[in-house]
Scaffold this motif. Structure first.
Motif, mmCIF file in Angstrom:
data_model
loop_
_atom_site.group_PDB
_atom_site.id
_atom_site.type_symbol
_atom_site.label_atom_id
_atom_site.label_comp_id
_atom_site.label_asym_id
_atom_site.label_seq_id
_atom_site.Cartn_x
_atom_site.Cartn_y
_atom_site.Cartn_z
ATOM 1 N N GLY A 11 0.817 -1.208 0.000
ATOM 2 C CA GLY A 11 0.000 0.000 0.000
ATOM 3 C C GLY A 11 0.853 1.260 0.000
ATOM 4 N N CYS A 12 1.918 1.249 0.787
ATOM 5 C CA CYS A 12 2.828 2.408 0.802
ATOM 6 C C CYS A 12 3.511 2.579 -0.551
ATOM 7 N N CYS A 15 1.048 4.217 -2.858
ATOM 8 C CA CYS A 15 0.963 5.664 -2.581
ATOM 9 C C CYS A 15 2.200 6.397 -3.098
ATOM 10 N N LEU A 18 2.051 6.590 -6.923
ATOM 11 C CA LEU A 18 1.054 7.569 -7.344
ATOM 12 C C LEU A 18 1.555 8.993 -7.118
ATOM 13 N N SER A 19 2.269 9.213 -6.007
ATOM 14 C CA SER A 19 2.833 10.550 -5.790
ATOM 15 C C SER A 19 3.923 10.856 -6.812
#
Length: 158
Positions: A11-12, A15, A18-19
């Motif tokens: 999950g990290c 993220c 995506l960033s």
């Protein structure tokens, strides 16, 4: 417990990628001059690859977690870690040390000899003992990377 930890890690990574895709790469990449390859192409491909692999890993872990909860079979964990579940820090260090020494070796003796020796060491540590596959797997990739860098990308290697 490892499945939940891995799910958080995936999950990290999602993220983070995506960033990268929507904030870091567009903000910090110089504008395209109109010729050649855009400067954001390789970082975007890498970020999409990270996103894809993290999403696949997260999906796999969520399926495993769902199957475990559906079957209601929970394994009891002993307080002592077995050799199969304990992290092998020594084994990790055995592979990390040659990787860390590769770049100084490239600067010292050049890409081709350092690359061949590096791959021979890694193959030996992985358990390969047959000389013909060791030589083929160590010489051919180094030669291909060198030729691509030298003649396709026009980047001279030391």
């Amino acid at each position: 417990m490892n499945i939940k930890r891995d799910a958080w890690g995936y999950g990290c990574m999602i993220c983070f990628s995506l960033s990268l895709l929507f904030w870091i790469i567009p903000t910090w990449t110089p504008p395209w001059p109109g010729y050649g390859m855009p400067a954001d192409l390789v970082p975007k491909v890498a970020a999409w690859f990270i996103l894809l692999l993290a999403a696949l890993g997260l999906g796999r872990n969520l399926l495993i977690l769902h199957k475990e909860r559906a079957s209601a079979q929970k394994a009891t964990c002993d307080k002592e870690e077995s050799a199969a579940t304990r992290p092998g820090w020594l084994h990790l260090l055995i592979y990390i040390v040659p990787c860390a020494l590769f770049m100084p070796a490239v600067a010292l003796c050049g890409f081709i000899p350092a690359g061949i020796v590096f791959l021979l060491i890694i193959e030996f540590l992985c358990g390969q003992r047959k000389p013909v596959p060791m030589i083929c797997v160590s010489v051919l990739p180094v030669a291909v990377v060198w030729a691509l860098m030298r003649y396709v990308l026009n980047v001279p290697l030391p």
